[in-house]
Scaffold this motif. Structure first.
Motif: not given
Lengths: 303, 751
Positions: B157, B160-165, B167-168
């Motif tokens: 998690q 994924r959260l880091t990746l999403a952050l 990416a954003v």
């Protein structure tokens, strides 16, 4: 035609008790029941024995405690109260009135303030000489035995214990403790064994566990007052047979049901004892348990 | 693929954003997962250690209370992530196990169960034991397996959260940077570049880029506009300079200090025949092979000295065709911005081909002028004496004929008179040579075949005399049967062969051969015509070679000088022979070329312009009796009494009636009153009217009267003018009887 007939029959049946005056089966209120095998066995033995004398007796178990227990019991208007444990018995005796109270699973009833005109029962008090003899059998070289006790609770028993010990040529080392903080380190007592007697200050789980641990560390055998002690680390434990205690209490209830006065039946020690041993503890303490004891033991832990 | 500056900035900023963000994301995720795992490890370790150290555990192990232990371990298992707990005694035998190991990821944590135990062998039941001597022993071990499923799930998690952050953040940061760069840099730069390209494409330096912005791009635009303005000024200046350079007729070359051609002007390309790209970057040796020193000097500049290296030095440039072009070379250092720094060498080369040619021509002209002056002086001298000498010789040559006419053929004085006459003629010939050298000889344009002249010479008494003097010399002739004719004076042309053949024979000391060969040739190559100084066209080439002693180089330069002779004095010649040859050839627009090797021989090549005209048929020489007159009245006009007398005697001998006057004025008077058929008019009359004036007056008053011009000079301008104005003939002094007879006969019988 059938309907009037059925109505007549039902009416006659309703009138039968009044007309014939047949005595109703007794109602027994059971209080102080705990979710433990000992209590369950005692209740079972009581029911078994009392039901033989009072057929159709109803046993209503009241699970509440304190004032709630009193209210429910009063509302029930039982013919007899079977009370288990010292706390429940003392509570119910305050409101039982003339309802006979038969108690069981009580240690030292007199010391605990359980007595009265309508009270009788079976205690869990194993005679001291029996306990010391058994301990002597396990440890033939035993010369001294330490006892921890709350003076306010067991001072009177110390005399009996002293007498029993001297008869067996055992030096009793009593050590009074009025609160848990006064529990000494076991080796400092200089005793060959520790006899645990029912005592409100000493017989607390944490204290018992510490005592048992010290006994194992310092090779001081302990004799406990219930199978749990033997299981937890005491060399042995001598206790009454709870089922038989229940039966014994049932017999007393039956005698009351049959017209005897409770006060005349007095307090009664258990008539049957159960020995529990812990072989692992014995091995650790390098104690060789005699075979006859092993055979007579109700259960041997640490096999 | 070209990367624009905005692309590069985008890439750079993108990298500057991506790298830290990714790193921070990675660091954050790693930190979080590590912290989570550490927390798990710590928590698990604490649990297992706390459990193992608890009195309950120790008591349970010592008492081998599996049930009690099971209850304790069940409590432990209720803890988060605990999957399985196993407790063993000191022998490793399991006392209790709660839970089971599943297929999920687990991590094992263990702790030993230790307690202090008395070591006494037997129970001391009443010895007052105080616990001394107890020692700590391991009585068991707790192994706990912790499930990592939840941890891994949280880790995933976090990832994924880091990746999403990341990416954003990246998306926002890069988008912001992209739009920022596009708005703040790329678009203004694009506008600036577009404006600059428009200026570059159109070449319109008066156009300016936008300067609205106040940032660096605005400053760049201002700087560019300033630069454009300066460039415009410089371009005007450069165009002006280029125009000057390209308008120059002289060659301008700029070299690097190492001698590499940097710049040349249009004149250089035009004169040397190169294209600009063929010269730029080439070494100086391509054009200035002689100027090594120029570039050696340039490597050791001395700023304290003048920057002039060469000042109008005669040098030469090599054209693309390899032609050597003489130039006047001026070279200077071109100093750079630094002190003493030489940026290049500027060479100004002036094509002096024409000047050189002019100088050569001038030198030749001067030489010819000198020679001509010498000849002129000689001619004046000869002319001065020739008149008087010819007048004097007129008696020597003329009277023998008068005397011989009155003497019998076998008389005792015949031979003497003939000797006098021959001597006179020889003297007259010498005078003729002098007059020829003075180029004042009679100009006769007859069509002549050289072969005939040579042949005539080989059958002449002169040749017989020559051969008698040189009996060991063999004369060989190779005449071209197809030889073209030439136009000229046979007498003068004959002198060429007489002199050259005589010289050739005399150059042979013992045995030898003189070879005469004629042939046609056509000169058409500029080199040849320039070398020979002749025009393109048909020529007759006469080669006269000998196997004699040859001519030394020193003598070769002077052989055509008058009075230059290598012959022994008194033996032959007057030192005028080769000068006569040279003069005769020049009079005929020809050229003579001499090649000689001392000790081997000499070769003379004579080029004479050929003509396609045919030769005249040989005129039948009239008999002496036919030449006589019929009593016609002849007026002799001469200021010299002796000439009047000789002429009178010769004409009377020819049966003419003769009248003599001493001046033109007397002649005109005489003609008014006498039926004169022909006038023999002397041209040189110092006092009063000269011959030309007299002739013109005669022609004016008596247009049909025959007039023969006579003179001791060769054909002068005044003679030519008289002939042009209608004089009927020219008769050169001294007269012989045959000569005057033929001339008179020709004029009087012509009508």
């Amino acid at each position: 035609m059938k309907k009037p007939l059925a109505a007549i029959i039902l009416f006659l049946l309703w009138l039968y008790p009044t007309v014939v005056a047949i005595p109703s089966p007794p109602v027994v209120a059971v209080v102080g029941v705990r979710d433990a095998d000992a209590f369950k066995n005692a209740v079972a033995g009581f029911k078994q024995e009392f039901s033989r004398s009072a057929r159709g007796a109803t046993f209503i178990i009241i699970h509440s405690t304190g004032q709630e227990m009193i209210k429910e019991t009063a509302a029930l208007k039982p013919d007899l109260i079977f009370s288990l444990g010292a706390a429940a018995t003392k509570t119910i005796l305050t409101s039982a009135g003339d309802i006979p109270v038969v108690y069981a699973m009580v240690v030292d009833p007199l010391g605990s303030g359980i007595f009265g005109e309508n009270a009788t029962g079976v205690s869990l008090d194993i005679p001291y000489d029996t306990q010391l003899k058994t301990l002597k059998q396990l440890i033939p070289t035993l010369r001294s035995v330490a006892v921890l006790y709350n003076p306010g609770e067991n001072k009177r028993n110390m005399e009996a214990l002293e007498k029993a010990a001297s008869e067996l040529n055992i030096r009793l080392i009593p050590h009074a403790v009025e609160n848990p903080q006064e529990i000494p380190h076991l080796p400092t007592l200089g005793a060959g064994a520790l006899l645990i007697i029912p005592d409100g200050v000493v017989c607390q789980p944490a204290i018992i566990k510490n005592l048992l641990l010290e006994s194992l560390k310092d090779n001081i055998p302990v004799m406990g007052i219930s199978p749990l002690y033997a299981q937890a680390g005491a060399l042995a434990a001598l206790t009454g047979d709870y089922l038989d205690v229940g039966k014994q209490a049932g017999e007393l209830a039956a005698r009351i049901y049959n017209g005897e006065q409770p006060v005349r039946l007095r307090n009664n020690p258990p008539r049957k004892y159960l020995l529990y041993l812990n072989n692992a503890v014995a091995e650790r303490l390098r104690i060789a348990i005699p075979d006859d004891l092993l055979r007579s033991a109700e259960e041997v832990y640490g096999q | 693929m070209k990367w624009g500056i905005s692309a590069k900035i985008n890439l750079l900023v993108g990298l500057l954003i991506v790298l830290p963000v990714v790193f921070l994301g990675w660091f954050f995720a790693r930190h979080e997962t590590e912290a989570m795992e550490n927390e798990l490890n710590l928590r698990a370790a604490n649990m297992v250690n706390r459990f193992a150290g608890s009195n309950e555990c120790q008591l349970g192990v010592l008492a081998q209370d599996s049930r009690g232990l099971g209850q304790l371990m069940t409590e432990l298992k209720k803890e988060k992530d605990v999957a399985c707990v196993r407790l063993t005694n000191e022998s490793g035998q399991p006392l209790a196990t709660v839970g089971a190991k599943s297929a999920e990821p687990l991590r094992e944590f263990s702790a030993t169960v230790k307690t202090r135990l008395q070591s006494r062998e037997e129970l001391s039941l009443d010895t007052g034991f105080t616990g001394d001597g107890a020692e700590e022993k391991i009585i068991g071990a707790v192994t706990m397996w912790v499930s990592l499923t939840e941890t891994y799930h949280k880790r995933d998690q976090i990832y994924r959260l880091t990746l999403a952050l990341v990416a954003v953040v990246l998306l926002l940061a890069i988008s912001g940077a992209f739009f920022g760069i596009r708005h703040l840099i790329a678009r203004p730069l694009a506008v600036l570049v577009s404006d600059i390209e428009a200026i570059g494409a159109g070449g319109d330096l008066s156009r300016r880029v936008q300067e609205k912005r106040t940032d660096e791009i605005g400053q760049l635009a201002k700087s560019f506009n300033a630069m454009t303005e300066n460039l415009s000024k410089m371009l005007v200046s450069k165009n002006y300079v280029d125009n000057i350079l390209d308008s120059m007729h002289d060659m301008l070359l700029v070299f690097t200090p190492d001698g590499i051609i940097r710049t040349v002007n249009r004149a250089t390309l035009h004169i040397l025949g190169y294209a600009e790209n063929e010269l730029k970057g080439q070494p100086y040796s391509l054009l200035l092979p002689e100027e090594d020193s120029l570039f050696r000097l340039s490597r050791v500049p001395d700023p304290k000295k003048t920057n002039i290296i060469h000042d109008n030095k005669d040098s030469s440039l090599i054209s693309k065709k390899g032609t050597v072009i003489p130039v006047s070379l001026s070279a200077t250092f071109m100093y750079g911005a630094g002190e003493g720094e030489i940026e290049g060498i500027i060479c100004l080369a002036i094509d002096i081909t024409e000047r050189k040619k002019s100088e050569e021509e001038k030198r030749a002209l001067e030489k010819r002028l000198l020679l001509a002056e010498k000849m002129e002086a000689l001619g004046r001298l000869a002319g001065g004496v020739a008149h008087d000498l010819n007048n004097t010789l007129g008696a020597i040559v003329g009277y023998p004929d008068v005397l011989l006419a009155g003497l019998p053929a076998e008389g005792p004085h015949i031979k003497a008179l003939n000797m006098i006459k021959q001597s006179g003629l020889k003297a007259a010939a010498i005078v003729g040579d002098l007059l020829t050298l003075a180029r004042r000889g009679v100009k006769v344009n007859e069509v002549v075949l050289i072969n005939t002249l040579i042949n005539d010479y080989f059958h002449s008494p002169e040749f017989e005399q020559l051969r008698s003097h040189h009996p060991n010399v063999t004369f060989e002739t190779y005449p071209d049967p197809q030889l073209l004719n030439i136009e000229g004076s046979p007498i003068h042309l004959s002198k060429i062969f007489v002199n050259l053949i005589a010289n050739a024979a005399e150059a042979i000391r013992s045995n030898g051969t003189v070879t005469i060969m004629t042939q046609n040739c056509y000169l058409d190559t500029p080199q040849l015509t320039e070398d020979l100084g002749l025009d393109t066209g048909e020529y007759v080439l006469i080669k006269i070679a000998d196997t004699g002693v040859g001519i030394s180089l020193e003598d070769l330069k002077r052989i055509f000088d008058p009075f230059f002779s290598t012959k022994k004095m008194g033996r032959s010649g007057t030192g005028l022979g080769m000068a006569v040859v040279w003069g005769a050839i020049k009079d005929h627009n020809g050229h003579i070329n001499v090649k000689s090797t001392p000790g081997v021989g000499a070769l003379f090549e004579i080029y004479l312009p050929a003509t396609r005209k045919a030769t005249a048929l040989p005129e039948a020489f009239p008999q002496k009796e036919d030449l006589k007159g019929e009593g016609e009245l002849i007026l002799v006009v001469d200021d010299q009494p002796s000439q009047r007398e000789i002429s009178s005697h010769l004409l009377q001998e020819l049966d003419y009636q003769v009248a003599t006057v001493s001046s033109g004025e007397e002649a005109l008077v005489f003609l008014e009153y006498n039926p004169v058929r022909l006038v023999v008019l002397d041209m040189i009359m110092p006092d009063g009217m000269d011959g030309l004036d007299t002739f013109l007056e005669i022609r004016k008053r008596f247009p049909d009267l025959k007039v023969i011009i006579s003179s001791g000079f060769s054909e002068t301008q005044r003679v030519k003018k008289a002939l042009k104005k209608g004089a009927n003939a020219y008769l050169q002094k001294p007269f012989t009887l045959e000569k005057i007879a033929v001339t008179m006969h020709k004029q009087l019988k012509s009508f």
